[in-house]
Design a protein around this motif. Sequence first.
Motif, PDB file in Angstrom:
ATOM      1  N   UNK A 120      64.269 -15.852 -31.128  1.00  0.00           N
ATOM      2  CA  UNK A 120      63.116 -15.861 -30.239  1.00  0.00           C
ATOM      3  C   UNK A 120      62.044 -16.746 -30.861  1.00  0.00           C
ATOM      4  N   UNK A 121      61.026 -17.017 -30.099  1.00  0.00           N
ATOM      5  CA  UNK A 121      59.955 -17.857 -30.620  1.00  0.00           C
ATOM      6  C   UNK A 121      58.630 -17.470 -29.987  1.00  0.00           C
ATOM      7  N   UNK A 122      57.574 -17.732 -30.736  1.00  0.00           N
ATOM      8  CA  UNK A 122      56.210 -17.524 -30.261  1.00  0.00           C
ATOM      9  C   UNK A 122      55.486 -18.826 -30.542  1.00  0.00           C
ATOM     10  N   UNK A 123      55.435 -19.669 -29.542  1.00  0.00           N
ATOM     11  CA  UNK A 123      54.833 -20.994 -29.748  1.00  0.00           C
ATOM     12  C   UNK A 123      53.344 -20.904 -30.064  1.00  0.00           C
ATOM     13  N   UNK A 124      52.703 -19.847 -29.599  1.00  0.00           N
ATOM     14  CA  UNK A 124      51.281 -19.683 -29.902  1.00  0.00           C
ATOM     15  C   UNK A 124      51.070 -19.460 -31.399  1.00  0.00           C
ATOM     16  N   UNK A 125      52.082 -18.862 -32.039  1.00  0.00           N
ATOM     17  CA  UNK A 125      52.011 -18.620 -33.478  1.00  0.00           C
ATOM     18  C   UNK A 125      52.771 -19.685 -34.274  1.00  0.00           C
ATOM     19  N   UNK A 126      53.347 -20.654 -33.518  1.00  0.00           N
ATOM     20  CA  UNK A 126      54.102 -21.723 -34.184  1.00  0.00           C
ATOM     21  C   UNK A 126      55.224 -21.149 -35.059  1.00  0.00           C
ATOM     22  N   UNK A 127      55.871 -20.117 -34.528  1.00  0.00           N
ATOM     23  CA  UNK A 127      56.844 -19.354 -35.308  1.00  0.00           C
ATOM     24  C   UNK A 127      58.099 -19.079 -34.493  1.00  0.00           C
ATOM     25  N   UNK A 128      59.219 -19.119 -35.182  1.00  0.00           N
ATOM     26  CA  UNK A 128      60.510 -18.775 -34.603  1.00  0.00           C
ATOM     27  C   UNK A 128      61.106 -17.633 -35.423  1.00  0.00           C
ATOM     28  N   UNK A 129      61.844 -16.772 -34.741  1.00  0.00           N
ATOM     29  CA  UNK A 129      62.396 -15.589 -35.393  1.00  0.00           C
ATOM     30  C   UNK A 129      63.908 -15.520 -35.192  1.00  0.00           C
ATOM     31  N   UNK A 130      64.558 -14.853 -36.128  1.00  0.00           N
ATOM     32  CA  UNK A 130      65.970 -14.522 -35.969  1.00  0.00           C
ATOM     33  C   UNK A 130      66.126 -13.056 -36.341  1.00  0.00           C
ATOM     34  N   UNK A 131      66.301 -12.221 -35.329  1.00  0.00           N
ATOM     35  CA  UNK A 131      66.532 -10.803 -35.541  1.00  0.00           C
ATOM     36  C   UNK A 131      68.021 -10.600 -35.780  1.00  0.00           C
ATOM     37  N   UNK A 132      68.359 -10.009 -36.903  1.00  0.00           N
ATOM     38  CA  UNK A 132      69.764  -9.829 -37.282  1.00  0.00           C
ATOM     39  C   UNK A 132      70.050  -8.341 -37.420  1.00  0.00           C
ATOM     40  N   UNK A 133      70.913  -7.833 -36.552  1.00  0.00           N
ATOM     41  CA  UNK A 133      71.292  -6.424 -36.571  1.00  0.00           C
ATOM     42  C   UNK A 133      72.754  -6.269 -36.945  1.00  0.00           C
ATOM     43  N   UNK A 134      73.117  -5.065 -37.342  1.00  0.00           N
ATOM     44  CA  UNK A 134      74.502  -4.754 -37.699  1.00  0.00           C
ATOM     45  C   UNK A 134      75.074  -5.822 -38.640  1.00  0.00           C
ATOM     46  N   UNK A 135      74.347  -6.095 -39.691  1.00  0.00           N
ATOM     47  CA  UNK A 135      74.747  -7.150 -40.612  1.00  0.00           C
ATOM     48  C   UNK A 135      76.040  -6.798 -41.327  1.00  0.00           C
ATOM     49  N   UNK A 136      76.826  -7.828 -41.588  1.00  0.00           N
ATOM     50  CA  UNK A 136      78.116  -7.683 -42.242  1.00  0.00           C
ATOM     51  C   UNK A 136      78.114  -8.500 -43.537  1.00  0.00           C
ATOM     52  N   UNK A 137      78.977  -8.146 -44.461  1.00  0.00           N
ATOM     53  CA  UNK A 137      79.038  -8.924 -45.720  1.00  0.00           C
ATOM     54  C   UNK A 137      79.266 -10.420 -45.477  1.00  0.00           C
ATOM     55  N   UNK A 138      80.003 -10.749 -44.435  1.00  0.00           N
ATOM     56  CA  UNK A 138      80.270 -12.162 -44.160  1.00  0.00           C
ATOM     57  C   UNK A 138      79.050 -12.903 -43.624  1.00  0.00           C
ATOM     58  N   UNK A 139      77.958 -12.189 -43.364  1.00  0.00           N
ATOM     59  CA  UNK A 139      76.705 -12.840 -42.985  1.00  0.00           C
ATOM     60  C   UNK A 139      75.912 -13.305 -44.205  1.00  0.00           C
ATOM     61  N   UNK A 140      76.382 -12.949 -45.389  1.00  0.00           N
ATOM     62  CA  UNK A 140      75.708 -13.363 -46.613  1.00  0.00           C
ATOM     63  C   UNK A 140      75.675 -14.879 -46.710  1.00  0.00           C
ATOM     64  N   UNK A 141      74.478 -15.434 -46.865  1.00  0.00           N
ATOM     65  CA  UNK A 141      74.309 -16.889 -46.897  1.00  0.00           C
ATOM     66  C   UNK A 141      72.842 -17.213 -47.112  1.00  0.00           C
ATOM     67  N   UNK A 142      72.568 -18.476 -47.320  1.00  0.00           N
ATOM     68  CA  UNK A 142      71.196 -18.976 -47.246  1.00  0.00           C
ATOM     69  C   UNK A 142      70.980 -19.454 -45.817  1.00  0.00           C
ATOM     70  N   UNK A 143      69.920 -18.963 -45.219  1.00  0.00           N
ATOM     71  CA  UNK A 143      69.617 -19.278 -43.831  1.00  0.00           C
ATOM     72  C   UNK A 143      68.483 -20.294 -43.771  1.00  0.00           C
ATOM     73  N   UNK A 144      68.681 -21.309 -42.968  1.00  0.00           N
ATOM     74  CA  UNK A 144      67.710 -22.375 -42.801  1.00  0.00           C
ATOM     75  C   UNK A 144      67.280 -22.469 -41.346  1.00  0.00           C
ATOM     76  N   UNK A 145      66.009 -22.777 -41.145  1.00  0.00           N
ATOM     77  CA  UNK A 145      65.571 -23.153 -39.807  1.00  0.00           C
ATOM     78  C   UNK A 145      65.324 -24.660 -39.798  1.00  0.00           C
TER      79      UNK A 145
END
Length: 130
Positions: free
Chosen positions: A71-96
């Motif tokens: 999701x994003x809030x352009x008024x705040x100049x910010x983007x989000x990534x909500x991550x639920x039910x995380x799994x070990x295979x989601x382990x990583x460095x995340x970049x925007x």
Amino acid sequence: QFQLVESGGGLVQPGGSLTLSCVASGFTLDYYDLGWFRQAPGREREGVSCISDSGRGTNYTDSVKGRFTASRDNAKNTVYLQMNNLKPEDTAIYYCAALGPYAGVSYHNCRPELYQRGYWGQGAEVTVSS
């Protein structure tokens, strides 16, 4: 100076949740598609999710569909990534990364090599482990 800064990473147990934020400075995100990418140790960087400049369009890689929400809030100049039910295979460095209309790339094409002409953050580490 154009800059993206991610935050919100950390250590979480399997099944847990995290929300990553990506804040832009030096420019406005209004006309930029935003991508979330990740790179696990020993693996190539992959596209996780891309969101259109308006926020009305999103794209997810199959492995995170139904669990991650961009999701994003352009008024705040910010983007989000909500991550639920995380799994070990989601382990990583995340970049925007932000890509402007000059690139002629649709948010449907959520591939890191297409965002090389854009702006990248420094990455946020996410570790999913018990």
